[in-house]
Write a protein that holds these residues in place. Structure first.
Motif, mmCIF file in Angstrom:
data_model
loop_
_atom_site.group_PDB
_atom_site.id
_atom_site.type_symbol
_atom_site.label_atom_id
_atom_site.label_comp_id
_atom_site.label_asym_id
_atom_site.label_seq_id
_atom_site.Cartn_x
_atom_site.Cartn_y
_atom_site.Cartn_z
ATOM 1 N N HIS A 27 30.728 51.569 -12.061
ATOM 2 C CA HIS A 27 31.887 52.192 -12.377
ATOM 3 C C HIS A 27 31.724 53.899 -12.581
ATOM 4 O O HIS A 27 30.724 54.353 -12.761
ATOM 5 C CB HIS A 27 32.257 51.923 -14.049
ATOM 6 C CG HIS A 27 33.359 52.590 -14.554
ATOM 7 N ND1 HIS A 27 34.556 52.466 -14.166
ATOM 8 C CD2 HIS A 27 33.305 53.352 -15.587
ATOM 9 C CE1 HIS A 27 35.390 53.339 -15.053
ATOM 10 N NE2 HIS A 27 34.569 53.902 -16.104
ATOM 11 N N ASP A 79 35.189 59.198 -20.180
ATOM 12 C CA ASP A 79 34.307 58.321 -20.839
ATOM 13 C C ASP A 79 33.640 59.006 -22.061
ATOM 14 O O ASP A 79 33.056 58.842 -22.966
ATOM 15 C CB ASP A 79 33.122 57.699 -19.916
ATOM 16 C CG ASP A 79 33.865 56.859 -18.940
ATOM 17 O OD1 ASP A 79 34.275 55.742 -19.285
ATOM 18 O OD2 ASP A 79 33.716 57.272 -17.633
ATOM 19 N N ALA A 111 33.240 53.085 -27.455
ATOM 20 C CA ALA A 111 32.864 53.106 -26.030
ATOM 21 C C ALA A 111 31.702 53.780 -25.591
ATOM 22 O O ALA A 111 31.562 54.332 -24.699
ATOM 23 C CB ALA A 111 34.087 53.711 -25.418
ATOM 24 N N THR A 112 30.479 53.350 -26.349
ATOM 25 C CA THR A 112 29.295 53.895 -26.180
ATOM 26 C C THR A 112 28.640 52.946 -25.174
ATOM 27 O O THR A 112 27.763 52.189 -25.387
ATOM 28 C CB THR A 112 28.760 53.870 -27.382
ATOM 29 O OG1 THR A 112 29.155 54.620 -28.415
ATOM 30 C CG2 THR A 112 27.156 54.843 -27.192
ATOM 31 N N THR A 113 28.986 53.119 -23.845
ATOM 32 C CA THR A 113 28.573 52.415 -22.681
ATOM 33 C C THR A 113 27.160 52.772 -22.338
ATOM 34 O O THR A 113 26.757 54.098 -22.796
ATOM 35 C CB THR A 113 29.270 52.470 -21.597
ATOM 36 O OG1 THR A 113 29.255 53.844 -21.153
ATOM 37 C CG2 THR A 113 30.788 52.050 -22.155
ATOM 38 N N ASN A 120 26.450 54.074 -19.458
ATOM 39 C CA ASN A 120 26.438 55.200 -18.819
ATOM 40 C C ASN A 120 26.772 56.432 -19.915
ATOM 41 O O ASN A 120 25.956 57.567 -19.597
ATOM 42 C CB ASN A 120 27.925 55.332 -17.919
ATOM 43 C CG ASN A 120 27.530 54.465 -16.688
ATOM 44 O OD1 ASN A 120 26.438 54.333 -16.315
ATOM 45 N ND2 ASN A 120 28.654 54.120 -15.969
#
Length: 207
Positions: free
Chosen positions: A12, A60, A185-187, A189
């Motif tokens: 992504h 992000d 949304a602490t992915t 990445n």
């Protein structure tokens, strides 16, 4: 490559928002070296829309200016920017290495609609026209000899012109840059980029 070779596809895209004056170049370089299969897309953001871009998932993570409403967000302060007074190149104010509030008495202080400092200085004059739409427009008015404007140093550099210059404003309000992202949304990445900003090596722990 044979037909049974594993396919390698990019992960992504990591979308990094950045408000005017942000300088993410060194971190992007590290990202490119460390995450070659995950492209980073830099998304310019107006300060007025920095929070909405995060909440809406348009980016992000983002390099933002504080203050920002931290509801549902994490924000790591990165550095403070000193304020500078942008003046015409031939202004008498350029004789000083830095300026104080007293030095600006009598000057027309132009504040753009996207002003991030909100500086009000006793003794300066309020323009008799509507605030310009943005910092670039305010600096155009300075170049025309109409007044002065006060902005973080990075914005003065971003909108540099040959007919204006700037001097630091002593004891003026700083502008804090921060890295922000949505808590939910602490992915991986996002965690990787946090590590890069904090100077972690590729093998160091995230803790």
């Amino acid at each position: 490559m044979t037909s049974d070779s594993p396919s390698i596809t990019p992960r992504h895209v990591f979308r990094l928002g950045a408000v005017p004056g942000a300088t993410p170049g060194k971190w992007i370089d590290v990202w490119t070296q460390r995450m070659p299969r995950t492209p980073l897309e830099l998304v310019p953001l107006p300060v007025a829309g920095q929070r909405q871009a995060l909440v809406a998932g348009d980016v992000d993570a983002a390099l933002v200016r504080l203050p920002i409403d931290k509801t549902d967000l994490h924000a790591i302060p990165l550095y403070d920017e000193v304020p500078v007074v942008v003046v015409p190149i031939d202004s008498a104010l350029t004789v000083a290495e830095d300026l104080s509030d007293d030095d600006l008495a009598g000057e027309v202080l132009i504040s753009a609609q996207d002003d991030v400092l909100g500086v009000r200085i006793e003794g300066t004059r309020v323009p008799d026209f509507a605030p310009p739409v943005d910092t670039a427009s305010a600096i155009e008015l300075v170049a025309a000899g109409i007044g002065i404007t006060i902005v973080p140093m990075s914005l003065a550099r971003l909108h540099h012109r040959r007919d204006v210059t700037f001097r630091p404003l002593a004891e003026g309000p700083t502008s804090t840059m921060a890295l922000a992202w949505l808590i939910d949304a602490t992915t991986p990445n996002v965690e990787t980029f946090i590590g890069i900003v904090r100077g972690r090596s590729a093998t160091s722990s995230r803790r």
